[in-house]
Design an enzyme around this catalytic site. Structure first.
Site, PDB file in Angstrom:
ATOM      1  CB  CYS B  96     -11.954  -4.778  11.355  1.00 47.88           C
ATOM      2  SG  CYS B  96     -12.168  -4.650  10.115  1.00 47.88           S
ATOM      3  CG  HIS B 138      -7.317  -7.558   7.018  1.00 42.80           C
ATOM      4  ND1 HIS B 138      -8.370  -7.602   8.500  1.00 42.80           N
ATOM      5  CD2 HIS B 138      -8.437  -5.928   7.478  1.00 42.80           C
ATOM      6  CE1 HIS B 138      -9.031  -7.063   8.846  1.00 42.80           C
ATOM      7  NE2 HIS B 138      -9.333  -5.703   8.487  1.00 42.80           N
ATOM      8  CD  GLU B 139      -6.929  -2.996   5.334  1.00 42.34           C
ATOM      9  OE1 GLU B 139      -7.753  -2.371   4.769  1.00 42.34           O
ATOM     10  OE2 GLU B 139      -6.691  -3.254   6.459  1.00 42.34           O
ATOM     11  CG  HIS B 142     -12.089  -4.220   4.873  1.00 41.91           C
ATOM     12  ND1 HIS B 142     -13.344  -4.419   4.940  1.00 41.91           N
ATOM     13  CD2 HIS B 142     -11.178  -4.106   5.181  1.00 41.91           C
ATOM     14  CE1 HIS B 142     -13.001  -4.339   6.729  1.00 41.91           C
ATOM     15  NE2 HIS B 142     -11.497  -4.172   6.227  1.00 41.91           N
TER      16      HIS B 142
END
Lengths: 174, 166
Positions: B96, B138-139, B142
């Site tokens: 990341c 993954h995004e 966030h």
């Protein structure tokens, strides 16, 4: 000036080894870096980067009461080391088969000649005492590309009864 | 089109839950544009989320088209995204921009369906597989203050059941 040391500790596994060792190091003013700690064959093993202002002798002295009370063998090397320099593996190799002498030697020699830099190798003996199996996982960097490693691995394990597979590690950066 | 500063862990803003985008207006499109510039300035970067640049809004971009021979939708702008379906979990390696010099294994769905709005407010839906599905998850993490280091699984693959003694 603080220097890096590689601390190696081995002893019969028992509760509290990591806690006692790390407390002694902390109270002695050490700073810990990267480490590998694992139980191997009933022993607990520690390879630990330690940043310390004194010399090797002072580090042995700092640990002596803990290593004596826990019966740990200790070894200290001053090392040239840096943090924040990880290489990212791009290949994962899995090997397993009936345990016998020579599996690691044959496989890793072939892979080294085909351009593999090993970053991490974990192996274990499973199965039973009568029928042990050897299992190994290697992560590394394929300097000459994956096809070269695949060919070398196939050649090294052909007709051996060893099962080997190789797959790319695609690291996602998000 | 500036390259924005990417926050790095342990910046507390990376652990906050982002708010929904109210309207897909000019300010949002400027943000999307700057996010994309920032993502493309990072070598190997295939996604970015607004919280990574300190903007606590539910907006991400994913574009995995730099990877060869994989299924993908090219550039995806995902505003207020929701994952509708997850299937087929698998372990893969992630890093990341907000966690430099560290990579680790994370379990993700191999197949997802995600609905979102684009930067013009049009509702969109994507079915993503493999690497692209991983990047979207993954995004989206966030947006909920989750980093991949919150989801690490052991690097040791258990290929056989451990025999428990005693």
């Amino acid at each position: 000036m603080q220097k890096w040391f590689m601390l190696t500790l081995v002893g019969n596994d028992r509760p509290g080894i990591v806690a006692h060792v790390s407390n002694a190091l902390y109270e002695g003013g050490c700073h810990l870096g990267e480490a590998s700690m694992m139980r191997l064959g009933g022993n607990f093993t520690i390879m630990l980067m330690v940043k310390f202002a004194g010399n090797s002798k002072a580090l042995y002295d700092l640990l002596s009461s803990v290593t004596d009370s826990l019966s740990l063998n200790v070894h200290v090397d001053q090392i040239d080391a840096q943090l924040h320099e990880h290489r990212v593996p791009d290949v994962l190799i899995s090997v397993h088969g009936a345990d016998r002498a020579g599996i690691v030697a044959q496989v890793t020699r072939a892979l080294a000649e085909a351009g593999l830099d090993i970053l991490d190798l974990e192996s274990d003996v499973g199965g039973s005492a009568q029928a042990p199996i050897y299992i190994m996982q290697i992560e590394g960097v394929a300097r000459a590309g994956l096809p070269a490693l695949r060919a070398a691995l196939e050649a090294a394990t052909r007709d051996t009864g060893i099962f080997a597979q190789i797959e790319p590690i695609e690291t996602l950066v998000g | 089109m500036p390259v924005l500063t990417v926050l790095t862990y342990p910046d507390a803003r990376l652990k906050e839950v982002a708010k929904p985008v109210d309207s897909c207006d000019g300010a949002l499109r400027t943000l999307v544009h700057d996010l994309e510039t920032t993502m493309r300035a990072s070598p190997g970067g295939v996604g970015i989320a607004a919280p990574q640049v300190g903007v606590l809004l539910r907006a991400v971009i994913v574009d995995v088209s730099i990877k060869k021979n994989i299924a993908h939708h090219g550039r995806m702008v995902l505003i207020n995204p929701e994952i509708l379906l997850w299937e087929d979990m698998a372990v893969g390696r992630e890093g990341c921009m907000s966690v430099p010099d560290y990579t680790g294994n994370v379990m993700r769905a191999q197949r997802i369906k995600v609905q979102a709005y684009n930067e013009f407010g049009h509702a969109t839906q994507y079915e993503c597989v493999g690497y692209e599905a991983r990047a979207v998850q993954h995004e989206l993490d966030h947006l909920d203050g989750m980093l991949f280091i919150d989801r690490l699984v052991s690097r040791r693959h258990d290929l056989f059941a451990r025999v428990k003694k005693n």
